[in-house]
Design an enzyme around this catalytic site. Structure first.
Site, PDB file in Angstrom:
ATOM      1  N   GLU A  88       0.819  -1.212   0.000  1.00 56.59           N
ATOM      2  CA  GLU A  88       0.000   0.000   0.000  1.00 56.59           C
ATOM      3  C   GLU A  88       0.858   1.270   0.000  1.00 56.59           C
ATOM      4  O   GLU A  88       0.733   2.128   0.876  1.00 56.59           O
ATOM      5  CB  GLU A  88      -0.960  -0.024   1.200  1.00 56.59           C
ATOM      6  N   VAL A  89       1.697   1.374  -1.023  1.00 58.02           N
ATOM      7  CA  VAL A  89       2.583   2.542  -1.147  1.00 58.02           C
ATOM      8  C   VAL A  89       1.786   3.655  -1.822  1.00 58.02           C
ATOM      9  O   VAL A  89       1.953   3.949  -3.012  1.00 58.02           O
ATOM     10  CB  VAL A  89       3.862   2.185  -1.936  1.00 58.02           C
TER      11      VAL A  89
END
Length: 456
Positions: free
Chosen positions: A149-150
């Site tokens: 979840e960058v």
């Protein structure tokens, strides 16, 4: 014991970024984890790790000491639980980048969740974090470096300029940072294999993944916490990863913390269905395609989110899920085994746990939280006219606070009570106060519950 399980490694995830248990409680539950079929732990320390030197500012108020880390590792060894530490190195960096001294390393200045991959100081920062964690985990076979979840990747000014160059893409940017982090791990700790969450890799074309060199450096962990997990698409994704050159793959399920950001009680049926689906996924691939599975138990959705189910509340779900993995499915025999392990007369799979007696570590917390979750708000709504109500709920709140303080640190106790108990009790006290003033002089009202040391 695990002859019918397709997962030779079964790791319980400890998410310490919210309500981290005291070491004394871990000493109670590690034997239970082992008895239920776990043979490892994925410990996501976040700000509970005793960082030193220029990283000391990352420590939480009640961060474990180095001696407590060693005690945790000793307890794990005694209970035959192999420890895999987890250090976030790209996304979910809020506990690092929230600090003013490190805010200049954010990908986007306004958001503290993602690290700027263009700055040499960024790699030096996560490298130092990795090295300090590994110093207290000598001999660890795996190190999880996060990379899930960058958010906002590619939206920082340096990234925008970089992406204007021909052939540069967000996928390439992501892979280059993952490769740099993994290369650091392998250069400094050559016997330790880096693990990564797989979500940032899923949509990258096979040829790009293969050409990046990343498949030779890391083992991806495919995560899906849904009850209706698509078995066929997971099998295809595993095939894709193997074609790209990843030698080993991992799965990640969830036993709690995946059904609502402020969930207080664990819906066992949801998590059991999730594990049944993962068993089907494992059956679709060649033997030993999956190195193991991590049963995640999220405590917050992110560093700034509220608490979801506390660890003791999720233990019946963990027991059901671990035993189902171990036995290759769920049956009346598995249910009976779980009831025996937990000292529960009759385990509820659908709905939420019954309020009957149980004897596992922290079962008192489960019983009291169940009362709060199922009855506090409704009873306030339905029985506001009864003066005895405040005294009864205040007493229960005091009992729950005492139980929580045995397992958790004071700040976690205060946060949970303020989120789940205090609003209703304060509402009730205020209404009774108003009614009392309208009715004239009378006996004093009871206290609204445990003193958290903070203003309402």
């Amino acid at each position: 014991m695990s002859g019918s399980s397709p997962f030779k490694m079964r790791l319980v995830h400890l998410d310490l970024k919210g309500a981290p248990p005291k070491v004394s409680y871990l000493a109670e539950v590690f034997p239970l984890f082992h008895a239920l079929g776990a043979n490892g732990l994925l410990i996501e320390y976040e700000d509970m790790f005793p960082y030193e030197g220029h990283l000391r500012l990352l420590r939480a108020q009640h961060a474990y000491s180095p001696s407590e880390i060693k005690e945790i590792l000793h307890l794990a060894t005694v209970n035959e639980l192999e420890v895999v530490p987890l250090v976030q190195t790209f996304g979910h960096m809020e506990f690092v980048l929230k600090h003013e001294a490190l805010a200049h390393l954010r990908e986007v200045a306004f958001f503290p969740n993602t690290l700027n991959p263009h700055e040499a100081e960024s790699l030096a920062l996560v490298g130092a974090m990795i090295d300090q964690v590994m110093e207290l985990h000598p001999g660890a076979r795996w190190l999880h470096v996060g990379c899930d979840e960058v958010y906002y990747l590619g939206e920082g000014e340096a990234s925008r300029q970089w992406l204007q160059q021909e052939q540069n893409t967000k996928a390439r940017l992501c892979l280059s940072h993952v490769k740099a982090v993994a290369s650091h791990v392998l250069a400094r700790h050559p016997t330790t294999k880096p693990l990564v969450w797989d979500d940032m890799l899923r949509d990258i074309p096979e040829d790009q993944l293969s050409a990046s060199g990343v498949p030779q450096l890391v083992e991806p962990m495919l995560w899906d916490y849904t009850a209706d997990l698509d078995v066929h698409s997971k099998a295809l994704l595993m095939e894709k990863y193997r074609k790209c050159g990843f030698r080993q793959l991992w799965a990640a399920s969830a036993f709690k913390g995946a059904t609502g950001v402020s969930q207080a009680l664990t819906p066992i049926e949801h998590h059991l269905r999730n594990h049944r689906q993962w068993l089907q996924v494992a059956a679709h691939g060649p033997a030993d395609t999956l190195q193991g599975i991590v049963l995640t138990g999220w405590q917050r959705y992110d560093h700034f989110s509220v608490l979801c189910e506390l660890l003791p509340v999720g233990i019946p779900s963990l027991a059901v899920c671990l035993q189902s993995l171990l036995q290759g499915g769920f049956s009346e025999d598995v249910k009976a085994r779980v009831e025996n392990f937990l000292g529960i007369p009759s385990l509820e799979i659908t709905g939420f746990p019954s309020e009957g007696a149980a004897s596992f570590p922290g079962s008192d917390i489960l019983a009291l939280v169940t009362q709060v979750g199922l009855h506090l708000r409704s009873s306030v709504d339905e029985m506001l006219h009864r003066n005895s109500l405040l005294g009864r709920w205040s007493a229960l709140a005091g009992e729950l606070e005492a139980a929580l303080r045995r397992v958790f640190y004071p700040d976690a106790v205060e946060e949970w009570l303020e989120e789940n108990v205090q609003p209703s009790l304060q509402q009730l006290q205020q209404l009774l106060q108003d009614l009392g003033e309208a009715a004239g002089p009378g006996p004093p009202l009871a206290s609204p519950g445990p003193d958290t040391g903070q203003d309402p």
